[in-house]
Design a protein around this motif. Structure first.
Motif, PDB file in Angstrom:
ATOM      1  N   LEU B  52       0.825  -1.213   0.000  1.00 55.30           N
ATOM      2  CA  LEU B  52       0.000   0.000   0.000  1.00 55.30           C
ATOM      3  C   LEU B  52       0.850   1.250   0.000  1.00 55.30           C
ATOM      4  O   LEU B  52       0.571   2.220  -0.719  1.00 55.30           O
ATOM      5  CB  LEU B  52      -0.923  -0.004   1.221  1.00 55.30           C
ATOM      6  N   TRP B  53       1.922   1.257   0.817  1.00 54.86           N
ATOM      7  CA  TRP B  53       2.797   2.435   0.844  1.00 54.86           C
ATOM      8  C   TRP B  53       3.473   2.627  -0.504  1.00 54.86           C
ATOM      9  O   TRP B  53       3.572   3.760  -0.994  1.00 54.86           O
ATOM     10  CB  TRP B  53       3.839   2.321   1.953  1.00 54.86           C
ATOM     11  N   LEU B  55       2.374   1.698  -3.427  1.00 53.57           N
ATOM     12  CA  LEU B  55       1.364   2.193  -4.367  1.00 53.57           C
ATOM     13  C   LEU B  55       1.111   3.673  -4.148  1.00 53.57           C
ATOM     14  O   LEU B  55       0.985   4.456  -5.103  1.00 53.57           O
ATOM     15  CB  LEU B  55       0.048   1.439  -4.151  1.00 53.57           C
ATOM     16  N   LEU B  56       1.050   4.077  -2.864  1.00 53.13           N
ATOM     17  CA  LEU B  56       0.756   5.476  -2.540  1.00 53.13           C
ATOM     18  C   LEU B  56       1.863   6.390  -3.030  1.00 53.13           C
ATOM     19  O   LEU B  56       1.612   7.423  -3.649  1.00 53.13           O
ATOM     20  CB  LEU B  56       0.563   5.625  -1.027  1.00 53.13           C
ATOM     21  N   GLN B  59       1.729   6.586  -6.817  1.00 50.72           N
ATOM     22  CA  GLN B  59       0.603   7.410  -7.274  1.00 50.72           C
ATOM     23  C   GLN B  59       0.909   8.885  -7.065  1.00 50.72           C
ATOM     24  O   GLN B  59       0.660   9.707  -7.946  1.00 50.72           O
ATOM     25  CB  GLN B  59      -0.654   7.004  -6.493  1.00 50.72           C
ATOM     26  N   HIS B  60       1.472   9.236  -5.903  1.00 52.70           N
ATOM     27  CA  HIS B  60       1.770  10.635  -5.615  1.00 52.70           C
ATOM     28  C   HIS B  60       2.791  11.192  -6.596  1.00 52.70           C
ATOM     29  O   HIS B  60       2.620  12.304  -7.123  1.00 52.70           O
ATOM     30  CB  HIS B  60       2.268  10.775  -4.173  1.00 52.70           C
ATOM     31  N   GLU B  62       3.427  10.121  -9.606  1.00 45.74           N
ATOM     32  CA  GLU B  62       2.779  10.247 -10.918  1.00 45.74           C
ATOM     33  C   GLU B  62       1.897  11.488 -10.970  1.00 45.74           C
ATOM     34  O   GLU B  62       1.883  12.206 -11.969  1.00 45.74           O
ATOM     35  CB  GLU B  62       1.915   9.004 -11.187  1.00 45.74           C
ATOM     36  N   ASP B  63       1.161  11.741  -9.866  1.00 47.28           N
ATOM     37  CA  ASP B  63       0.289  12.912  -9.825  1.00 47.28           C
ATOM     38  C   ASP B  63       1.090  14.190  -9.964  1.00 47.28           C
ATOM     39  O   ASP B  63       0.705  15.108 -10.703  1.00 47.28           O
ATOM     40  CB  ASP B  63      -0.485  12.950  -8.497  1.00 47.28           C
ATOM     41  N   VAL B  64       2.235  14.273  -9.242  1.00 47.45           N
ATOM     42  CA  VAL B  64       3.055  15.484  -9.299  1.00 47.45           C
ATOM     43  C   VAL B  64       3.588  15.690 -10.716  1.00 47.45           C
ATOM     44  O   VAL B  64       3.538  16.794 -11.265  1.00 47.45           O
ATOM     45  CB  VAL B  64       4.207  15.392  -8.280  1.00 47.45           C
ATOM     46  N   GLU B  66       2.359  14.595 -13.544  1.00 50.80           N
ATOM     47  CA  GLU B  66       1.273  14.928 -14.458  1.00 50.80           C
ATOM     48  C   GLU B  66       0.855  16.376 -14.292  1.00 50.80           C
ATOM     49  O   GLU B  66       0.621  17.083 -15.270  1.00 50.80           O
ATOM     50  CB  GLU B  66       0.073  13.997 -14.189  1.00 50.80           C
ATOM     51  N   TYR B  67       0.799  16.855 -13.028  1.00 49.90           N
ATOM     52  CA  TYR B  67       0.428  18.244 -12.768  1.00 49.90           C
ATOM     53  C   TYR B  67       1.458  19.199 -13.374  1.00 49.90           C
ATOM     54  O   TYR B  67       1.117  20.182 -14.034  1.00 49.90           O
ATOM     55  CB  TYR B  67       0.282  18.479 -11.261  1.00 49.90           C
ATOM     56  N   ARG B  70       1.133  19.273 -17.138  1.00 49.79           N
ATOM     57  CA  ARG B  70      -0.017  20.032 -17.631  1.00 49.79           C
ATOM     58  C   ARG B  70       0.189  21.524 -17.428  1.00 49.79           C
ATOM     59  O   ARG B  70      -0.264  22.337 -18.233  1.00 49.79           O
ATOM     60  CB  ARG B  70      -1.281  19.587 -16.906  1.00 49.79           C
ATOM     61  N   ARG B  74       0.117  24.265 -20.326  1.00 49.27           N
ATOM     62  CA  ARG B  74      -0.798  25.414 -20.293  1.00 49.27           C
ATOM     63  C   ARG B  74      -0.026  26.697 -20.532  1.00 49.27           C
ATOM     64  O   ARG B  74      -0.458  27.566 -21.287  1.00 49.27           O
ATOM     65  CB  ARG B  74      -1.470  25.474 -18.918  1.00 49.27           C
TER      66      ARG B  74
END
Lengths: 110, 82
Positions: B52-53, B55-56, B59-60, B62-64, B66-67, B70, B74
């Motif tokens: 779980l850690w 994966l977390l 995910q974090h 990847e989110d950073v 991707e942000y 984008r 922009r």
């Protein structure tokens, strides 16, 4: 209904240590402690693997919940500001009155 | 009917095993071993925690990424290639 739509990825992601994760992690830990209590085990010293697992699950769920929360609030704000932008006549800033205009003329009575 | 039931009960008492002919319970109780840790359970809990850690964190990150991607896109779109 998608839990996290694609446009939510345009928002800055919450930090790994965030209020939702911490809170849900604490509730997970509390759940493990309660489980110990109900099963007549020593409350904090027993089942440490269980405590760690429950805390982790809470932390994990908290992160995703916070992402969805922030997305919903951002969407609401976007719709709100769009409405204000499209209806400026309803949102005129009130003119500021000077203090001399509010009060009546002053006639000292001595 | 009653006599048959009594006979079966006596037989069951002798055998000492929950009979499957008259009882319909699916649960058989077994004694828990509290002497040693349930190593299988402990291993499962720790491996799930580690997964779980991992994966977390993934995910974090990847989110950073991707942000940031984008955001750059922009800005590039607004200012253009200057």
């Amino acid at each position: 209904m998608v839990f996290l739509p694609d446009e939510s990825r345009s928002l800055p992601p919450p930090p790994l240590v965030n209020k939702c994760s911490v809170w849900l992690g604490l509730t997970g830990w509390l759940a493990a402690l309660l489980d110990n209590g109900f099963n007549r085990r020593p409350v904090i010293r027993a089942g440490v693997h269980r405590q760690i697992l429950f805390t982790t699950v809470g932390w994990f769920v908290g992160y995703y919940l916070l992402k969805r929360t922030e997305y919903i609030y951002a969407k609401l704000d976007r719709e709100l500001f769009e409405y204000v932008r499209h209806h400026p006549e309803d949102f005129k800033i009130a003119e500021k009155k000077r203090i001399g205009e509010i009060f009546e003329e002053f006639h000292p009575v001595r | 009917m009653a006599a048959a039931l009594r006979a079966a009960k006596r037989l069951r008492l002798v055998v000492g095993v929950p009979g499957l002919d008259f009882t319909r319970s699916a649960f058989v109780a077994k004694k828990n071993i509290y002497d040693q840790p349930n190593w299988f359970g402990v291993g499962l809990a720790f491996s799930t925690t580690a997964a779980l850690w991992a994966l977390l964190f993934k995910q974090h990150n990847e989110d950073v990424m991707e942000y940031e991607r984008r955001k750059a896109e922009r800005e590039h779109k607004c200012t253009g290639c200057s």
